[in-house]
Design a protein around this motif. Structure first.
Motif, mmCIF file in Angstrom:
data_model
loop_
_atom_site.group_PDB
_atom_site.id
_atom_site.type_symbol
_atom_site.label_atom_id
_atom_site.label_comp_id
_atom_site.label_asym_id
_atom_site.label_seq_id
_atom_site.Cartn_x
_atom_site.Cartn_y
_atom_site.Cartn_z
ATOM 1 N N ASP A 224 24.344 14.324 13.412
ATOM 2 C CA ASP A 224 24.043 14.916 14.717
ATOM 3 C C ASP A 224 24.184 13.926 15.863
ATOM 4 O OD1 ASP A 224 21.955 13.383 13.797
ATOM 5 O OD2 ASP A 224 20.381 14.644 14.677
ATOM 6 N N ILE A 225 24.539 12.687 15.551
ATOM 7 C CA ILE A 225 24.708 11.677 16.591
ATOM 8 C C ILE A 225 26.106 11.785 17.171
ATOM 9 C CG2 ILE A 225 24.741 9.206 17.095
ATOM 10 C CD1 ILE A 225 22.716 8.796 14.915
ATOM 11 N N GLU A 226 26.171 11.747 18.497
ATOM 12 C CA GLU A 226 27.459 11.869 19.181
ATOM 13 C C GLU A 226 28.401 10.745 18.758
ATOM 14 O OE1 GLU A 226 29.200 12.238 23.768
ATOM 15 O OE2 GLU A 226 27.089 11.808 23.388
ATOM 16 N N LYS A 227 29.635 11.087 18.494
ATOM 17 C CA LYS A 227 30.714 10.161 18.122
ATOM 18 C C LYS A 227 30.563 9.589 16.715
ATOM 19 C CE LYS A 227 31.725 8.721 22.862
ATOM 20 N NZ LYS A 227 31.879 7.578 23.807
ATOM 21 N N PHE A 228 29.605 10.113 15.924
ATOM 22 C CA PHE A 228 29.515 9.632 14.545
ATOM 23 C C PHE A 228 30.689 10.187 13.739
ATOM 24 C CE2 PHE A 228 28.422 10.511 10.130
ATOM 25 C CZ PHE A 228 28.089 9.238 9.686
ATOM 26 N N SER A 229 31.300 9.334 12.979
ATOM 27 C CA SER A 229 32.407 9.739 12.110
ATOM 28 C C SER A 229 32.367 8.900 10.850
ATOM 29 C CB SER A 229 33.752 9.555 12.829
ATOM 30 O OG SER A 229 34.832 9.758 11.933
ATOM 31 N N TRP A 230 32.536 9.547 9.708
ATOM 32 C CA TRP A 230 32.523 8.819 8.437
ATOM 33 C C TRP A 230 33.608 7.750 8.398
ATOM 34 C CZ3 TRP A 230 29.581 8.581 4.051
ATOM 35 C CH2 TRP A 230 30.151 7.950 2.943
ATOM 36 N N SER A 231 34.748 8.040 8.964
ATOM 37 C CA SER A 231 35.885 7.123 8.883
ATOM 38 C C SER A 231 35.874 6.039 9.956
ATOM 39 C CB SER A 231 37.191 7.915 8.989
ATOM 40 O OG SER A 231 37.235 8.619 10.226
ATOM 41 N N ALA A 232 34.866 6.050 10.833
ATOM 42 C CA ALA A 232 34.826 5.069 11.923
ATOM 43 C C ALA A 232 34.601 3.661 11.391
ATOM 44 C CB ALA A 232 33.732 5.439 12.918
ATOM 45 N N SER A 233 34.993 2.669 12.192
ATOM 46 C CA SER A 233 34.814 1.266 11.790
ATOM 47 C C SER A 233 33.408 0.768 12.074
ATOM 48 C CB SER A 233 35.826 0.379 12.519
ATOM 49 O OG SER A 233 35.639 0.469 13.924
ATOM 50 N N TYR A 234 32.611 1.582 12.750
ATOM 51 C CA TYR A 234 31.210 1.228 12.960
ATOM 52 C C TYR A 234 30.366 2.493 12.974
ATOM 53 C CZ TYR A 234 31.861 2.707 17.819
ATOM 54 O OH TYR A 234 32.116 3.437 18.944
ATOM 55 N N TRP A 235 29.109 2.326 12.591
ATOM 56 C CA TRP A 235 28.135 3.417 12.631
ATOM 57 C C TRP A 235 26.965 2.996 13.506
ATOM 58 C CZ3 TRP A 235 27.402 5.326 6.851
ATOM 59 C CH2 TRP A 235 28.549 6.030 6.461
ATOM 60 N N PRO A 236 26.281 3.957 14.096
ATOM 61 C CA PRO A 236 25.090 3.599 14.891
ATOM 62 C C PRO A 236 23.927 3.217 13.988
ATOM 63 C CG PRO A 236 25.341 5.979 14.799
ATOM 64 C CD PRO A 236 26.569 5.403 14.137
ATOM 65 N N ASP A 237 23.242 2.175 14.387
ATOM 66 C CA ASP A 237 22.006 1.783 13.697
ATOM 67 C C ASP A 237 20.853 2.250 14.579
ATOM 68 O OD1 ASP A 237 19.866 0.691 12.417
ATOM 69 O OD2 ASP A 237 20.673 -1.344 12.294
ATOM 70 N N THR A 238 20.351 3.424 14.276
ATOM 71 C CA THR A 238 19.366 4.058 15.157
ATOM 72 C C THR A 238 18.037 3.326 15.193
ATOM 73 O OG1 THR A 238 18.712 5.517 13.340
ATOM 74 C CG2 THR A 238 20.407 6.321 14.850
ATOM 75 N N TYR A 239 17.772 2.479 14.189
ATOM 76 C CA TYR A 239 16.476 1.807 14.131
ATOM 77 C C TYR A 239 16.500 0.447 14.816
ATOM 78 C CZ TYR A 239 15.292 5.433 10.818
ATOM 79 O OH TYR A 239 15.054 6.649 10.238
ATOM 80 N N ARG A 240 17.691 -0.073 15.064
ATOM 81 C CA ARG A 240 17.786 -1.388 15.695
ATOM 82 C C ARG A 240 18.509 -1.324 17.035
ATOM 83 N NH1 ARG A 240 16.923 -5.829 12.560
ATOM 84 N NH2 ARG A 240 18.432 -7.009 13.769
ATOM 85 N N ASP A 241 18.839 -0.120 17.484
ATOM 86 C CA ASP A 241 19.498 0.056 18.767
ATOM 87 C C ASP A 241 20.778 -0.779 18.844
ATOM 88 O OD1 ASP A 241 19.935 1.053 21.263
ATOM 89 O OD2 ASP A 241 18.711 -0.454 22.279
ATOM 90 N N THR A 242 21.551 -0.738 17.777
ATOM 91 C CA THR A 242 22.805 -1.485 17.737
ATOM 92 C C THR A 242 23.792 -0.722 16.868
ATOM 93 O OG1 THR A 242 23.802 -3.627 17.249
ATOM 94 C CG2 THR A 242 22.039 -2.887 15.789
ATOM 95 N N ARG A 243 24.840 -1.401 16.421
ATOM 96 C CA ARG A 243 25.851 -0.742 15.606
ATOM 97 C C ARG A 243 26.037 -1.484 14.288
ATOM 98 N NH1 ARG A 243 31.106 -0.040 19.292
ATOM 99 N NH2 ARG A 243 30.970 -2.312 19.171
ATOM 100 N N LEU A 244 26.338 -0.737 13.258
ATOM 101 C CA LEU A 244 26.709 -1.309 11.961
ATOM 102 C C LEU A 244 28.223 -1.358 11.906
ATOM 103 C CD1 LEU A 244 24.236 0.622 9.626
ATOM 104 C CD2 LEU A 244 24.022 -1.714 10.456
ATOM 105 N N ARG A 245 28.791 -2.550 11.986
ATOM 106 C CA ARG A 245 30.249 -2.683 11.982
ATOM 107 C C ARG A 245 30.700 -3.120 10.597
ATOM 108 N NH1 ARG A 245 32.838 -5.988 16.550
ATOM 109 N NH2 ARG A 245 31.564 -7.662 15.683
ATOM 110 N N PHE A 246 31.684 -2.428 10.071
ATOM 111 C CA PHE A 246 32.139 -2.684 8.699
ATOM 112 C C PHE A 246 33.228 -3.753 8.680
ATOM 113 C CE2 PHE A 246 30.401 1.606 8.786
ATOM 114 C CZ PHE A 246 29.477 1.524 7.756
ATOM 115 N N VAL A 247 32.931 -4.874 9.337
ATOM 116 C CA VAL A 247 33.852 -6.010 9.337
ATOM 117 C C VAL A 247 33.523 -6.915 8.159
ATOM 118 C CG1 VAL A 247 34.260 -5.963 11.815
ATOM 119 C CG2 VAL A 247 32.330 -7.252 10.918
#
Length: 690
Positions: A38-61
């Motif tokens: 339900d988060i805007e711009k969330f996509s399974w195939s994206a290179s990053y996901w939102p980290d809702t608990y830390r107010d940042t992003r999870l980047r799959f680098v």
């Protein structure tokens, strides 16, 4: 079970291969689970996901690119391998669906180390073929991380869950975290760390003095970033706080009340997110005025930002009329200069770059304040995603609105390169403070220390960690007698054990404190030397002067056996013309004469034992007079050596004394015999020799 809840369960098939179970697990997490959907711009195939608990992003680098700047879009070779990225995404979505938590950053680091270990060994990282050597390699890759113990723990949790899903071998449950016991953080860097390690965490005193010097300068010499750095430092030194808690300060966070003794006590009042409670932190009297000045300075430089934030919170449809806004109607066409003026750009080129972002071209013509305001609102939503807050709000409690926050800054207000925006806000974060106090060299930049506060003001490139200020305040409190329980409460910590980590006492300090508690410490005070004038004030009595001070005796004890003994030593060699030696001999003579006269007065007053002093002083005075006569004799050329024939303790006498002791013979001192039995006995003994 409520209708809106779904049972989360994935049951692997033991008859299938680990690879098939992995494919099914990925399919289940991707297609069946709905977390973050339900988060805007969330996509399974994206290179990053939102980290809702830390107010940042999870980047799959991957591990080699883990420090890639957040503004840079990673390329394919900077991301996890395609065969591994689905594993990481599936685990994160499954685990956080079961139990949301704040450790996703550690889990990402664990995945990065694991992926690199697999890629190094097999090219295509197949987690179903993981072996103990891959685990050991991942542990080595994490050795340089401060949180390595917890990252490896997250790695073990990942492998255990995948083992339960029959994806990795069951033997992984036998692997152990190597960073425990002697290798744990607690023993290496924490409460039980060596004193030298704890000393490294102590804040740099030179950094304190540098910041204090800038704080004391006239405000006309400081820009807003200087005021922010110095004022925040002053407040962090007023009470043990975390840099993240600055976002919880209101403009009236500094308050006062009377303590139990009726004295005025200042304190900081704010909400502590870590303990989820409101606190009142007393401020030491020595810091009270500094804290007051710091808050006033911050209030002044952020007042306009709060005014803009309050306006934005009202969902305005009209342009914000700041002090430099063109005085035209909202629908009047603006000149290019008025467009730049309304948006707060000094240089037209910068304004053109900003407009191109939203219009696609550099033109500054054809705009009104109404049309500019629509562009401003778009940029505002991009720059302030959590507005009216500066950080992501939690379900149970909301953070301060920007219009309520002491740390409410406008965009580029702390920048040295860009002009402050009059219509845009910028959420404050801890990096605004941290990076300005880090003098580390950025070798990849032309300006190698772009934000360094210290080099900016002409000091050496120092480094000050915001958390070291918390350490420092804790140590000062402990050294001045506060109990560890009081420090724990003052610091808003959950346990006393956490506080012990910050108390970096050296072994000498601990020994001193222990000896004071056990009352085994004896204070020794070094007395100041006695001057000539002070010695004269004593008068004369049963004591005599020496080159080192005053020798205190009594009339009845008699003079010291070493009384002026240099003149009785055959080893004494004086030099004719030595003015310093001659002056010392004269002083000794005068002192002995005064002692003899005092002894004579004591005898006349009835103190018969004072006669021992006359008997001892008289021959010494005569020898000193003879020596002075020789030293002052004009017929003896300067530089001539002068030797007195002594009565005892020459080298030969010492050798004889040592041999006598070896033979069990005691050699009696003639002077002691004379003092004890009278001079007649000594003369009788000398007659026997002859």
């Amino acid at each position: 079970m409520p209708a809106n809840l779904k049972l989360v369960s994935f049951n692997p098939n033991p008859k299938l291969s680990p690879s098939t179970n992995l494919k099914n697990f990925v399919r289940y997490c991707r297609d069946e689970l709905t977390l973050w959907a339900d988060i805007e711009k969330f996509s399974w195939s994206a290179s990053y996901w939102p980290d809702t608990y830390r107010d940042t992003r999870l980047r799959f680098v991957n591990l080699d690119n883990s420090r890639l700047h957040a503004s840079v879009t990673p390329t394919d070779n900077q991301l996890f391998h395609p065969a591994f990225i689905e594993v990481a995404k599936s685990y994160l979505r499954f685990r956080h669906t079961l139990k949301p938590h704040r450790n996703s950053a550690r889990e990402m680091q664990a995945f990065r180390a694991l992926e690199k270990a697999l890629v190094e060994d097999m090219g295509i990282p197949d987690i179903t073929k993981i072996h103990v050597r891959h685990f050991n390699r991942a542990v080595v890759l994490l050795a340089g991380y401060a949180a390595r113990q917890n990252i490896v723990l997250a790695l073990l949790q990942i492998l255990h869950l995948l083992s339960e899903k029959l994806i990795v071998p069951a033997e992984v449950v036998r692997w152990r975290n190597p960073y425990v016991k002697g290798e744990s953080y607690d023993n290496l860097r924490g409460a039980n760390a060596p004193a030298a390690v704890k000393l490294e965490k102590v804040a740099d005193q030179d950094a304190f003095f540098s910041i204090a010097d800038v704080f004391s300068r006239p405000l006309s010499q400081l820009d807003h970033s200087d005021i922010m750095v110095t004022s925040v430092t002053a407040l962090l030194l007023s009470a043990p706080m975390r840099i993240g808690e600055t976002l919880r300060w209101r403009t009236d966070c500094l308050r006062s009340d009377n303590d139990k003794n009726g004295n005025l006590q200042r304190y900081l009042a704010y909400y502590v997110p870590k303990t989820r409670s409101y606190t009142r932190k007393p401020i030491p009297t020595t810091m009270a005025q500094v804290a007051h000045e710091a808050v006033e300075r911050l209030v002044e430089i952020t007042e306009e930002g709060r005014r803009l934030a309050f306006y934005m919170e009202s969902n305005p449809t009209k342009f914000y009329r700041h002090s430099d806004c063109p005085e035209v109607s909202d629908d009047q066409k603006l000149t290019p200069e008025q467009v730049a003026q309304a948006l707060g750009f000094i240089h037209r080129t910068a304004c053109e770059d900003f407009m191109r972002k939203y219009t696609g071209n550099y033109s500054l013509t054809g705009f009104t304040l109404d049309s500019l305001w629509r562009i401003v609102l778009k940029e505002h939503r991009t720059q302030n995603p959590h507005f009216p807050y500066q950080e992501s709000p939690q379900a149970d409690i909301k953070p301060l609105k920007m219009s309520e926050s002491l740390m409410c800054f406008k965009r580029f207000q702390l920048s040295a390169r860009f002009s402050t925006s009059p219509v845009l806000l910028a959420p404050f974060n801890s990096d605004h403070y941290r990076k300005r106090l880090d003098g580390a060299v950025r070798s990849d930049r032309k300006n190698q220390r772009p934000l360094c506060f210290f080099t900016k003001h002409g000091y050496d490139p120092l480094r000050l960690n915001s958390h070291s200020l918390r350490h420092f305040v804790n140590r000062m409190a402990k050294q001045h007698g506060l109990s560890i329980e009081m420090i724990t409460e003052w610091s808003s910590r959950a346990s006393v054990q956490q506080t012990r980590t910050y108390l970096h006492d050296t072994p000498d300090k601990r020994l001193e404190r222990t000896s004071s508690i056990m009352q085994t410490k004896q204070e020794h005070e070094t007395l100041a030397p006695v001057s000539e004038d002070e010695a004269a004030s004593y008068g004369q009595g049963p004591y005599h002067r020496s080159r080192y001070g005053i020798c205190r005796r009594s009339w009845r004890a008699g003079p010291c056996i070493k009384f002026a003994d240099c003149t009785n030593c055959s080893e004494l060699l004086a030099c004719k013309g030595d003015k310093i030696a001659l002056e010392a001999i004269r002083n000794d003579r005068d002192n002995l004469v005064r002692t003899k006269n005092a002894a004579q007065l004591a005898i006349e007053a009835g103190e018969r034992s004072a006669s021992l002093w006359i008997e001892k002083a008289t021959p010494q005075i005569l020898r000193l007079i003879e020596l002075i006569n020789v030293m002052e004799n004009p017929d003896i050329p300067d530089g001539s050596p002068i030797q007195l024939i002594g009565t005892d303790f020459n080298h030969e006498a010492l050798i004889v004394e040592e041999k006598a002791k070896e033979a069990g013979v005691e050699l009696l001192d003639k002077e002691q015999l004379a003092l004890k039995y009278g001079q007649d006995l000594v003369e009788c003994l000398e007659m026997l020799i002859h």
